[in-house]
Design a protein around this motif. Sequence first.
Motif, PDB file in Angstrom:
ATOM      1  N   HIS A   3       0.856  -1.183   0.000  1.00  0.00           N
ATOM      2  CA  HIS A   3       0.000   0.000   0.000  1.00  0.00           C
ATOM      3  C   HIS A   3       0.892   1.233   0.000  1.00  0.00           C
ATOM      4  O   HIS A   3       1.914   1.262   0.670  1.00  0.00           O
ATOM      5  CB  HIS A   3      -0.877  -0.006   1.266  1.00  0.00           C
ATOM      6  N   GLU A   5       0.853   5.713   0.071  1.00  0.00           N
ATOM      7  CA  GLU A   5       0.045   6.894   0.374  1.00  0.00           C
ATOM      8  C   GLU A   5       0.735   8.132  -0.179  1.00  0.00           C
ATOM      9  O   GLU A   5       1.949   8.266  -0.082  1.00  0.00           O
ATOM     10  CB  GLU A   5      -0.143   7.056   1.883  1.00  0.00           C
ATOM     11  N   THR A  50      -2.405  -1.348  -3.362  1.00  0.00           N
ATOM     12  CA  THR A  50      -3.457  -0.388  -3.040  1.00  0.00           C
ATOM     13  C   THR A  50      -2.815   0.944  -2.695  1.00  0.00           C
ATOM     14  O   THR A  50      -1.642   1.013  -2.344  1.00  0.00           O
ATOM     15  CB  THR A  50      -4.334  -0.856  -1.864  1.00  0.00           C
TER      16      THR A  50
END
Length: 127
Positions: A3, A5, A50
């Motif tokens: 993941h 960000e 993700t």
Amino acid sequence: MPHFEIHAEDPARARAFYTGLFGWEFTPMQGGEEVEYHLIGGKDLGDSLTGGLMKRMDATPAPNGPIRGCTLTFEVADVDERYAWALDHGGAEALPPTDYPGVGRAAYVEDGEGNVVGFITPAETET
């Protein structure tokens, strides 16, 4: 599952930049309203990778400074075309399109939010 960000001073501006650059879609995450957290979806995302985009919690790093965190690099069909798009839509040069023998053609831009993002068109392999 891996993941990533992206932190942004102006999440709406960052969403517009990445929607145009990679065709990503953003969905507000329930419970993440305070930091304007959005889950990222799009080509090559979701099954094995993700992502999220959120409001930066402190000052945006100064442009043209050293790398301020991880560098995200994504595969694209045409590095030169995406590089030109990025510069025309609020991005700034970090590394112009460059050929790397045996690897491919890559470039990096600042996204206007204090992050550096890269893209690569892999070298064609002989079969």
